[in-house]
Design a protein around this motif. Structure first.
Motif, PDB file in Angstrom:
ATOM      1  N   TYR A  69      25.178  -5.680 -34.866  1.00 52.32           N
ATOM      2  CA  TYR A  69      24.195  -5.829 -33.783  1.00 52.32           C
ATOM      3  C   TYR A  69      24.808  -6.335 -32.483  1.00 52.32           C
ATOM      4  O   TYR A  69      24.080  -6.595 -31.517  1.00 52.32           O
ATOM      5  N   ALA A  70      26.127  -6.447 -32.423  1.00 51.07           N
ATOM      6  CA  ALA A  70      26.769  -7.013 -31.231  1.00 51.07           C
ATOM      7  C   ALA A  70      26.765  -6.054 -30.053  1.00 51.07           C
ATOM      8  O   ALA A  70      26.851  -6.492 -28.896  1.00 51.07           O
ATOM      9  N   LEU A  71      26.660  -4.758 -30.302  1.00 53.30           N
ATOM     10  CA  LEU A  71      26.772  -3.770 -29.221  1.00 53.30           C
ATOM     11  C   LEU A  71      25.441  -3.115 -28.866  1.00 53.30           C
ATOM     12  O   LEU A  71      25.422  -2.100 -28.159  1.00 53.30           O
ATOM     13  N   VAL A  72      24.343  -3.689 -29.317  1.00 52.13           N
ATOM     14  CA  VAL A  72      23.036  -3.099 -29.011  1.00 52.13           C
ATOM     15  C   VAL A  72      22.854  -3.005 -27.498  1.00 52.13           C
ATOM     16  O   VAL A  72      23.006  -3.996 -26.772  1.00 52.13           O
ATOM     17  N   ASP A  73      22.584  -1.797 -27.005  1.00 48.44           N
ATOM     18  CA  ASP A  73      22.357  -1.511 -25.583  1.00 48.44           C
ATOM     19  C   ASP A  73      23.590  -1.696 -24.709  1.00 48.44           C
ATOM     20  O   ASP A  73      23.488  -1.635 -23.476  1.00 48.44           O
ATOM     21  N   THR A  74      24.757  -1.905 -25.285  1.00 46.15           N
ATOM     22  CA  THR A  74      25.977  -2.014 -24.481  1.00 46.15           C
ATOM     23  C   THR A  74      26.404  -0.622 -24.008  1.00 46.15           C
ATOM     24  O   THR A  74      26.573   0.282 -24.832  1.00 46.15           O
ATOM     25  N   PRO A  75      26.585  -0.416 -22.693  1.00 43.78           N
ATOM     26  CA  PRO A  75      27.048   0.891 -22.217  1.00 43.78           C
ATOM     27  C   PRO A  75      28.469   1.183 -22.701  1.00 43.78           C
ATOM     28  O   PRO A  75      29.355   0.321 -22.620  1.00 43.78           O
ATOM     29  N   VAL A  76      28.672   2.395 -23.209  1.00 48.30           N
ATOM     30  CA  VAL A  76      29.986   2.789 -23.731  1.00 48.30           C
ATOM     31  C   VAL A  76      30.362   4.142 -23.133  1.00 48.30           C
ATOM     32  O   VAL A  76      29.641   5.124 -23.307  1.00 48.30           O
ATOM     33  N   LEU A  77      31.485   4.179 -22.426  1.00 45.14           N
ATOM     34  CA  LEU A  77      31.992   5.440 -21.893  1.00 45.14           C
ATOM     35  C   LEU A  77      33.037   5.970 -22.868  1.00 45.14           C
ATOM     36  O   LEU A  77      33.987   5.270 -23.207  1.00 45.14           O
ATOM     37  N   LEU A  78      32.849   7.198 -23.314  1.00 38.03           N
ATOM     38  CA  LEU A  78      33.658   7.792 -24.378  1.00 38.03           C
ATOM     39  C   LEU A  78      34.734   8.703 -23.800  1.00 38.03           C
ATOM     40  O   LEU A  78      34.486   9.450 -22.846  1.00 38.03           O
ATOM     41  N   ALA A  79      35.930   8.650 -24.407  1.00 39.17           N
ATOM     42  CA  ALA A  79      37.019   9.503 -23.940  1.00 39.17           C
ATOM     43  C   ALA A  79      37.939   9.830 -25.109  1.00 39.17           C
ATOM     44  O   ALA A  79      37.932   9.150 -26.140  1.00 39.17           O
ATOM     45  N   ALA A  80      38.730  10.881 -24.943  1.00 41.14           N
ATOM     46  CA  ALA A  80      39.670  11.285 -25.989  1.00 41.14           C
ATOM     47  C   ALA A  80      40.777  12.129 -25.378  1.00 41.14           C
ATOM     48  O   ALA A  80      40.620  12.706 -24.293  1.00 41.14           O
ATOM     49  N   THR A  81      41.896  12.206 -26.087  1.00 34.09           N
ATOM     50  CA  THR A  81      43.010  13.058 -25.688  1.00 34.09           C
ATOM     51  C   THR A  81      43.410  13.927 -26.867  1.00 34.09           C
ATOM     52  O   THR A  81      43.301  13.522 -28.022  1.00 34.09           O
ATOM     53  N   GLY A  82      43.875  15.129 -26.570  1.00 34.07           N
ATOM     54  CA  GLY A  82      44.270  16.026 -27.648  1.00 34.07           C
ATOM     55  C   GLY A  82      45.069  17.206 -27.150  1.00 34.07           C
ATOM     56  O   GLY A  82      45.157  17.456 -25.944  1.00 34.07           O
ATOM     57  N   GLY A  83      45.634  17.935 -28.094  1.00 36.76           N
ATOM     58  CA  GLY A  83      46.486  19.070 -27.755  1.00 36.76           C
ATOM     59  C   GLY A  83      45.778  20.402 -27.705  1.00 36.76           C
ATOM     60  O   GLY A  83      46.405  21.423 -27.440  1.00 36.76           O
ATOM     61  N   SER A  84      44.472  20.414 -27.967  1.00 38.26           N
ATOM     62  CA  SER A  84      43.700  21.659 -27.936  1.00 38.26           C
ATOM     63  C   SER A  84      42.342  21.399 -27.329  1.00 38.26           C
ATOM     64  O   SER A  84      41.737  20.343 -27.567  1.00 38.26           O
ATOM     65  N   GLU A  85      41.854  22.349 -26.550  1.00 35.74           N
ATOM     66  CA  GLU A  85      40.533  22.193 -25.940  1.00 35.74           C
ATOM     67  C   GLU A  85      39.433  22.138 -26.999  1.00 35.74           C
ATOM     68  O   GLU A  85      38.358  21.602 -26.758  1.00 35.74           O
ATOM     69  N   ARG A  86      39.699  22.696 -28.171  1.00 39.83           N
ATOM     70  CA  ARG A  86      38.692  22.670 -29.241  1.00 39.83           C
ATOM     71  C   ARG A  86      38.376  21.244 -29.677  1.00 39.83           C
ATOM     72  O   ARG A  86      37.288  20.969 -30.192  1.00 39.83           O
ATOM     73  N   HIS A  87      39.307  20.332 -29.472  1.00 47.65           N
ATOM     74  CA  HIS A  87      39.105  18.952 -29.890  1.00 47.65           C
ATOM     75  C   HIS A  87      38.129  18.198 -28.993  1.00 47.65           C
ATOM     76  O   HIS A  87      37.768  17.058 -29.301  1.00 47.65           O
ATOM     77  N   ALA A  88      37.712  18.795 -27.900  1.00 50.31           N
ATOM     78  CA  ALA A  88      36.785  18.122 -26.984  1.00 50.31           C
ATOM     79  C   ALA A  88      35.474  17.758 -27.680  1.00 50.31           C
ATOM     80  O   ALA A  88      34.773  16.828 -27.257  1.00 50.31           O
ATOM     81  N   LEU A  89      35.154  18.455 -28.755  1.00 47.73           N
ATOM     82  CA  LEU A  89      33.908  18.170 -29.478  1.00 47.73           C
ATOM     83  C   LEU A  89      33.929  16.810 -30.166  1.00 47.73           C
ATOM     84  O   LEU A  89      32.892  16.340 -30.643  1.00 47.73           O
ATOM     85  N   ILE A  90      35.094  16.176 -30.232  1.00 51.15           N
ATOM     86  CA  ILE A  90      35.164  14.856 -30.855  1.00 51.15           C
ATOM     87  C   ILE A  90      34.207  13.870 -30.193  1.00 51.15           C
ATOM     88  O   ILE A  90      33.658  12.983 -30.849  1.00 51.15           O
ATOM     89  N   ILE A  91      33.994  14.013 -28.908  1.00 49.82           N
ATOM     90  CA  ILE A  91      33.158  13.058 -28.185  1.00 49.82           C
ATOM     91  C   ILE A  91      31.728  13.082 -28.711  1.00 49.82           C
ATOM     92  O   ILE A  91      31.118  12.036 -28.961  1.00 49.82           O
ATOM     93  N   ASP A  92      31.189  14.280 -28.929  1.00 50.54           N
ATOM     94  CA  ASP A  92      29.808  14.379 -29.406  1.00 50.54           C
ATOM     95  C   ASP A  92      29.684  14.305 -30.923  1.00 50.54           C
ATOM     96  O   ASP A  92      28.677  13.814 -31.438  1.00 50.54           O
ATOM     97  N   HIS A  93      30.694  14.765 -31.641  1.00 48.77           N
ATOM     98  CA  HIS A  93      30.569  14.856 -33.095  1.00 48.77           C
ATOM     99  C   HIS A  93      31.157  13.674 -33.851  1.00 48.77           C
ATOM    100  O   HIS A  93      30.874  13.512 -35.050  1.00 48.77           O
ATOM    101  N   GLN A  94      31.954  12.852 -33.182  1.00 51.02           N
ATOM    102  CA  GLN A  94      32.551  11.694 -33.843  1.00 51.02           C
ATOM    103  C   GLN A  94      32.198  10.383 -33.126  1.00 51.02           C
ATOM    104  O   GLN A  94      31.691   9.448 -33.751  1.00 51.02           O
ATOM    105  N   PHE A  95      32.444  10.329 -31.831  1.00 48.50           N
ATOM    106  CA  PHE A  95      32.201   9.088 -31.096  1.00 48.50           C
ATOM    107  C   PHE A  95      30.723   8.723 -31.004  1.00 48.50           C
ATOM    108  O   PHE A  95      30.343   7.571 -31.256  1.00 48.50           O
ATOM    109  N   ARG A  96      29.891   9.673 -30.627  1.00 51.67           N
ATOM    110  CA  ARG A  96      28.471   9.331 -30.430  1.00 51.67           C
ATOM    111  C   ARG A  96      27.812   8.862 -31.732  1.00 51.67           C
ATOM    112  O   ARG A  96      27.054   7.878 -31.706  1.00 51.67           O
TER     113      ARG A  96
END
Length: 208
Positions: A100-127
């Motif tokens: 419960y420590a991060l309730v309503d805490t704004p979080v900006l998500l980012a990632a790096t990778g070697g393929s554009e296909r990995h961009a989905l990590i932000i929505d499918h893993q981080f969120r």
């Protein structure tokens, strides 16, 4: 008002494109808001908690990092992509964060990778991860391809543009979020002050 921004870089090695990305996002937010910042680097903490199962067994260094995450006004988190997900040690670090420590805490998500296909990590893993914490994931994440860097420094104008756009979208939400928190804190403080202090010597009346 000065806000506390904590960046969390999930890279396992340094120098690192992920660390550079986190630092640049934090710096860009600092161009819009008054901030105090701290970067938590998994590559520096890794050996200290890789085999730890319970928070009580964390070293003081890792415990400080977890507390910094829990008490941040804003988080900027990023990881290189491994097997279509964030690094195991990045996830393991958040295993120690209070639910419960991060309730309503704004979080900006980012990632790096070697393929554009990995961009989905932000929505499918981080969120989904930060949905578990009931955090406020900001609308635009930042995905960076290896080709966006030269000698581990951002060199792509397109990445710089995406980064600036993500921060521009995030800043009004961060301001609104902090204003709402302050209002709630003031309201709660007022309620506490309005409750009369009970005389411990006064008899207690029991309802029939």
């Amino acid at each position: 008002m000065t806000i506390r921004i904590v960046g969390v870089a999930g890279s396992l090695t340094a120098p690192s494109r992920t660390i550079e990305l986190v630092e640049q996002i934090v710096a860009e937010i600092g161009r819009h808001l008054s901030v105090e910042s701290e970067i938590v680097r998994v590559d520096e903490l890794g050996p200290a908690f890789a085999g730890t199962l319970h928070r009580r067994d964390l070293t003081s260094e890792v415990e400080r990092a977890v507390v910094a995450i829990e008490t941040a006004d804003v988080l900027v988190v990023a990881s290189p992509v491994y097997r279509a997900s964030f690094t195991g040690l990045f996830k393991h670090l958040f295993d120690f964060v209070d639910q419960y420590a991060l309730v309503d805490t704004p979080v900006l998500l980012a990632a790096t990778g070697g393929s554009e296909r990995h961009a989905l990590i932000i929505d499918h893993q981080f969120r989904p991860l930060f949905a578990f914490f009931s955090a406020l994931t900001l609308p635009l994440g930042v995905y960076a391809h290896d080709s966006d860097f030269t000698d581990y420094l951002i060199s792509s104008p397109r990445l710089r543009e995406r980064l600036e756009k993500a921060v521009a979208k995030a800043v009004p939400l961060i301001r609104s979020n902090l204003a709402e928190r302050e209002e709630i804190a003031r309201t709660l403080a007022g309620l506490v002050e309005a409750v009369p202090e009970r005389d411990p010597r006064a008899p207690v009346r029991l309802l029939a």
